[in-house]
Write a protein that holds these residues in place. Structure first.
Motif, PDB file in Angstrom:
ATOM      1  N   ARG A 132      10.295  26.078  61.011  1.00 48.56           N
ATOM      2  CA  ARG A 132      10.568  25.490  59.615  1.00 48.56           C
ATOM      3  C   ARG A 132       9.881  26.465  58.366  1.00 48.56           C
ATOM      4  N   ASP A 133      10.812  26.752  57.494  1.00 54.66           N
ATOM      5  CA  ASP A 133      10.110  27.541  56.448  1.00 54.66           C
ATOM      6  C   ASP A 133       8.989  27.305  55.732  1.00 54.66           C
ATOM      7  N   ASP A 134       8.767  25.781  55.845  1.00 55.33           N
ATOM      8  CA  ASP A 134       7.639  25.228  55.160  1.00 55.33           C
ATOM      9  C   ASP A 134       6.263  25.765  55.796  1.00 55.33           C
TER      10      ASP A 134
HETATM   11 ZN    ZN Z   1      11.937  23.723  54.539  1.00 56.13          ZN
END
Ligand code: ZN
Ligand code: PRT
Length: 291
Positions: free
Chosen positions: A57-59
């Protein structure tokens, strides 16, 4: 966190699925790095380059890179600021462009950041918003939401929102208008702290390829026929980096001029070249631009 990434392969984290994934994978492919089949896998090793890829996930990517679990990653610039982790931007990648904005319901009186004083603002980017409010010496309450930020004013959850905008259609269809731009963002290649020299070498090789691909994407190779009497006028229009190639045509009194131009001013340049006497203009994409 303890480093768990001591192998010899450069480890690169990219978004598993979302707005960044397709372009990230395309860039890697254009850099000549093949991952083979990796559907639904969380990790894949390139079979023609000493690197492995984590699909996340980009986070999570800023943290993985800052902690050294991954050596490098591709994320939105907005995530670099929001995560507040120690990652260094190596290169802007030119895709997933957007801006982090403040928006208020249409018709609301807004005359600058002080209009937000004492109000509540819904956002998934609390750190970036807090930075903006602090810089502007405005005290407002930040309501952290995990998504669908744009509905917050309509349901009475907040007075304003702070969210990413690209086309602006989400704001428009929710009766909101942009009032401030906090930052502009695009996808970036980031790295963490020092890594083993062998990995540094691999990262330098990857960065060299990335830059070659990006330069080629933003450039076109053009060829045109020009009467000899107009060659100087045409050359005067061309970007001054390197002189163009000029060679005589079989027909007397004509030359062929070849050069590379930037795609940003492409049509404007073609019009000027035509007006200066060029004809039979051929425009070719450039596969890679090395050196
Ligand atoms: Zn995200
Ligand atoms: O599942 P995962 O956590 O990995 O993904 P995600 O859902 O958190 O992120 P994702 O895939 O939506 O976005 C990843 C990155 O893409 C962001 O961090 C930005 O850097 C970049 N990006 C570019 C955008 C947008 N454009 C964008 N328009 N991210 C989100 N949006 C959303 C925005 O939040 C709003 O809801 O799109 C809507 C607005 O779009 P317009 O076109 O109507 O203005």
């Amino acid at each position: 966190m303890k480093r768990t990434n001591n192998g010899n392969l450069l480890r690169i984290a990219i978004q598993k699925s979302g707005r960044l994934s397709e372009d990230s994978r395309e860039l890697i492919r254009e850099c000549g790095v093949s991952l083979g089949r990796y559907d639904n896998k969380l990790k894949a090793q390139a079979f023609n380059f000493p690197a492995e890829f984590l699909f996340l996930r980009d986070d999570d990517i800023p943290e993985y890179v800052a902690d050294g679990v991954a050596d490098a990653g591709i994320i939105g610039e907005n995530m670099v600021l929001e995560a507040g982790r120690k990652v260094r931007v190596l290169e802007k990648l030119g895709f997933s462009k957007c801006r982090l904005c403040i928006a208020v319901p249409k018709g609301v009186k807004y005359s600058g950041p002080h209009s937000l004083s004492g109000k509540s603002i819904a956002t998934s980017y609390p750190r970036s918003l807090a930075g903006f409010l602090k810089k502007n010496k405005v005290k407002a309450s930040i309501r952290e939401v995990r998504g669908s930020t744009e509905i917050a004013p309509g349901i009475g959850l907040a007075y304003a929102i702070c969210d990413l905008v690209s086309s602006g259609s989400t704001l428009m269809s929710n009766g909101l208008e942009e009032t401030e731009t906090i930052l502009r963002s695009e996808a970036v290649l980031v790295r963490g702290a020092a890594m083993a020299p062998a990995k540094e070498d691999v990262l330098a090789r990857l960065l060299f390829r990335v830059r070659s691909v990006l330069r080629a994407r933003s450039s076109k190779y053009i060829l045109m026929n020009v009467p000899d009497s107009r060659v100087q006028a045409v050359i005067n229009l061309l970007p001054g980096l390197k002189s163009p190639t000029v060679s005589p045509l079989a027909v007397k009194g004509w030359s062929s001029v070849h050069t590379v131009i930037n795609e940003d001013d492409f049509w404007g340049m073609i019009e000027k070249l035509k007006a200066a006497g060029a004809n039979g203009i051929l425009v070719c994409p450039i596969e890679k631009m090395i050196g």
